[in-house]
Design a protein around this motif. Structure first.
Motif, short mmCIF file in Angstrom:
data_model
loop_
_atom_site.label_atom_id
_atom_site.label_comp_id
_atom_site.label_asym_id
_atom_site.label_seq_id
_atom_site.Cartn_x
_atom_site.Cartn_y
_atom_site.Cartn_z
N VAL A 89 5.56 11.35 3.01
CA VAL A 89 6.66 12.01 2.29
C VAL A 89 6.24 13.41 1.86
CG1 VAL A 89 8.04 11.92 0.19
CG2 VAL A 89 7.78 9.88 1.58
N VAL A 90 5.01 13.54 1.33
CA VAL A 90 4.53 14.86 0.90
C VAL A 90 4.47 15.81 2.10
CG1 VAL A 90 2.51 16.09 0.02
CG2 VAL A 90 3.30 14.05 -1.14
N ALA A 91 4.00 15.32 3.24
CA ALA A 91 3.93 16.18 4.43
C ALA A 91 5.31 16.66 4.85
CB ALA A 91 3.25 15.42 5.56
N VAL A 92 6.28 15.75 4.87
CA VAL A 92 7.64 16.13 5.29
C VAL A 92 8.26 17.11 4.29
CG1 VAL A 92 9.97 15.23 5.61
CG2 VAL A 92 8.03 14.04 6.64
N VAL A 93 8.10 16.83 2.99
CA VAL A 93 8.69 17.70 1.96
C VAL A 93 8.07 19.09 2.01
CG1 VAL A 93 8.88 18.05 -0.52
CG2 VAL A 93 9.45 15.84 0.46
N LEU A 94 6.75 19.16 2.13
CA LEU A 94 6.10 20.47 2.16
C LEU A 94 6.45 21.25 3.42
CD1 LEU A 94 2.57 19.71 0.68
CD2 LEU A 94 4.47 20.88 -0.42
N LEU A 95 6.58 20.56 4.54
CA LEU A 95 6.98 21.25 5.77
C LEU A 95 8.41 21.77 5.67
CD1 LEU A 95 5.79 21.98 8.51
CD2 LEU A 95 6.79 19.89 9.42
N THR A 96 9.29 20.97 5.07
CA THR A 96 10.67 21.42 4.85
C THR A 96 10.70 22.63 3.93
OG1 THR A 96 11.42 19.14 5.14
CG2 THR A 96 12.95 20.67 4.11
N MET A 118 0.85 -1.16 0.00
CA MET A 118 0.00 0.00 0.00
C MET A 118 0.90 1.23 0.00
SD MET A 118 -3.05 1.49 2.42
CE MET A 118 -3.61 0.09 3.13
N VAL A 119 0.81 2.01 -1.06
CA VAL A 119 1.73 3.12 -1.25
C VAL A 119 1.12 4.46 -0.81
CG1 VAL A 119 1.03 3.72 -3.61
CG2 VAL A 119 3.41 3.98 -2.93
N ARG A 120 -0.16 4.46 -0.47
CA ARG A 120 -0.83 5.74 -0.23
C ARG A 120 -0.32 6.45 1.02
NH1 ARG A 120 -7.00 3.96 -0.70
NH2 ARG A 120 -6.30 2.71 1.04
N ARG A 121 -0.25 5.75 2.13
CA ARG A 121 0.19 6.40 3.37
C ARG A 121 1.65 6.84 3.32
NH1 ARG A 121 -2.51 3.73 8.61
NH2 ARG A 121 -2.31 5.83 9.40
N PRO A 122 2.58 6.02 2.81
CA PRO A 122 3.96 6.52 2.71
C PRO A 122 4.08 7.76 1.83
CG PRO A 122 3.95 4.15 2.50
CD PRO A 122 2.52 4.58 2.50
N VAL A 123 3.31 7.81 0.73
CA VAL A 123 3.35 9.00 -0.14
C VAL A 123 2.83 10.21 0.62
CG1 VAL A 123 2.29 10.04 -2.18
CG2 VAL A 123 3.24 7.76 -2.32
N LEU A 137 3.67 29.84 5.66
CA LEU A 137 2.42 29.37 6.28
C LEU A 137 1.56 28.60 5.29
CD1 LEU A 137 1.46 32.44 8.49
CD2 LEU A 137 2.27 30.19 9.25
N TYR A 138 1.56 29.02 4.04
CA TYR A 138 0.80 28.32 3.00
C TYR A 138 1.33 26.89 2.82
CZ TYR A 138 -0.47 26.96 -1.77
OH TYR A 138 -0.89 26.28 -2.87
N PHE A 139 2.64 26.74 2.69
CA PHE A 139 3.21 25.41 2.53
C PHE A 139 3.04 24.58 3.81
CE2 PHE A 139 5.71 27.24 -1.06
CZ PHE A 139 5.28 26.34 -2.02
N ALA A 140 3.10 25.23 4.97
CA ALA A 140 2.89 24.49 6.23
C ALA A 140 1.44 24.01 6.33
CB ALA A 140 3.23 25.38 7.42
N LEU A 141 0.50 24.80 5.87
CA LEU A 141 -0.90 24.38 5.87
C LEU A 141 -1.12 23.20 4.92
CD1 LEU A 141 -3.67 25.02 7.07
CD2 LEU A 141 -4.05 26.60 5.18
N CYS A 142 -0.48 23.26 3.76
CA CYS A 142 -0.57 22.13 2.82
C CYS A 142 0.08 20.88 3.41
CB CYS A 142 0.09 22.50 1.49
SG CYS A 142 -0.75 23.81 0.60
N ALA A 143 1.18 21.07 4.14
CA ALA A 143 1.82 19.93 4.81
C ALA A 143 0.91 19.36 5.89
CB ALA A 143 3.15 20.37 5.42
N LEU A 144 0.17 20.21 6.59
CA LEU A 144 -0.77 19.74 7.59
C LEU A 144 -1.88 18.89 6.96
CD1 LEU A 144 -1.80 19.78 10.54
CD2 LEU A 144 -3.08 21.84 9.92
N VAL A 145 -2.37 19.32 5.81
CA VAL A 145 -3.39 18.53 5.10
C VAL A 145 -2.83 17.16 4.72
CG1 VAL A 145 -4.78 18.40 3.00
CG2 VAL A 145 -4.65 20.54 4.26
N ALA A 146 -1.62 17.13 4.19
CA ALA A 146 -1.00 15.85 3.82
C ALA A 146 -0.76 14.99 5.06
CB ALA A 146 0.31 16.08 3.07
N LEU A 147 -0.40 15.61 6.17
CA LEU A 147 -0.19 14.87 7.42
C LEU A 147 -1.50 14.26 7.92
CD1 LEU A 147 1.84 14.17 9.69
CD2 LEU A 147 1.08 16.26 10.83
#
Length: 195
Positions: free
Chosen positions: A9-16, A1-6, A60-70
């Motif tokens: 990864v998206v959450a970490v990358v966007l937060l960075t 199942m690749v959905r949760r790891p993706v 803040l925009y990228f952090a909010l997007c990272a929160l959604v991915a998280l």
């Protein structure tokens, strides 16, 4: 199942990215302020302040997007509503940044932006709106998981699952009739409007 790891990864990358963009713009604002730089006669204080504010807004925009991915990664549910719109917008932003990065920074920045764009699109595409084929293959899920509730066991005395309380088996029951078309059989041709 690749959905949760993706999603992770998206959450970490966007937060960075949020921290890097905010720090970079803050640093540029400090440099402009200390060097008293001016571009086309603009006030250095205005340039410094606008650079810092822009960095904070985009961070803040990228952090909010990272929160959604998280949240997608934690809940293992598809993004919906405003969160889905945020992820689509961050995918578009990365596409545009990749196009600009090719000419301004180089191919490595372009490749990074395209990889992040691909990860966000993969996150959006791997989650189906109705829960996906995986839950259907399992025979439905519980009500709290968003799947269809399972039907109860059929009564033991009636193999068709229909309890006949009155009347004989030969009488028509509800649903025994032939399907009827909801459109009338006769269709009138329109009259010509020009002589």
């Amino acid at each position: 199942m690749v959905r949760r790891p993706v999603a992770w990864v998206v959450a970490v990358v966007l937060l960075t990215e949020a921290f890097v963009i905010a720090a970079l713009n803050w640093f540029l604002g400090v440099v402009v302020d200390r060097q008293k730089m001016s571009l086309a006669g603009l006030d250095p204080d205005v340039m410094s302040t606008s650079s810092k504010i822009g960095g904070l807004v985009f961070g803040l925009y990228f952090a909010l997007c990272a929160l959604v991915a998280l949240l997608v990664a934690i809940r293992n549910r598809p993004p919906a509503g405003f969160g889905r719109i945020l992820l689509i917008s961050v995918a578009v932003v990365h596409g545009l940044l990749g196009a600009f990065a090719w000419g301004l920074v180089g191919w490595t920045a372009f490749v990074f932006m395209v990889v992040v764009l691909g990860l966000v699109v993969l996150l959006l595409m791997t989650y189906d709106r109705d829960g996906g084929g995986e839950r259907q293959a399992l025979g439905g899920g519980a009500g709290d998981q968003g799947g269809e509730p399972r039907a109860g066991a059929e009564p033991a005395g009636d193999p068709a699952g229909v309890a006949r309380s009155h009347g004989s088996a030969d009488e028509p029951q509800d649903g025994d009739e032939e399907p009827q078309d909801s459109v009338p059989a006769q269709v009138t041709q329109p009259a010509p409007t020009t002589p």
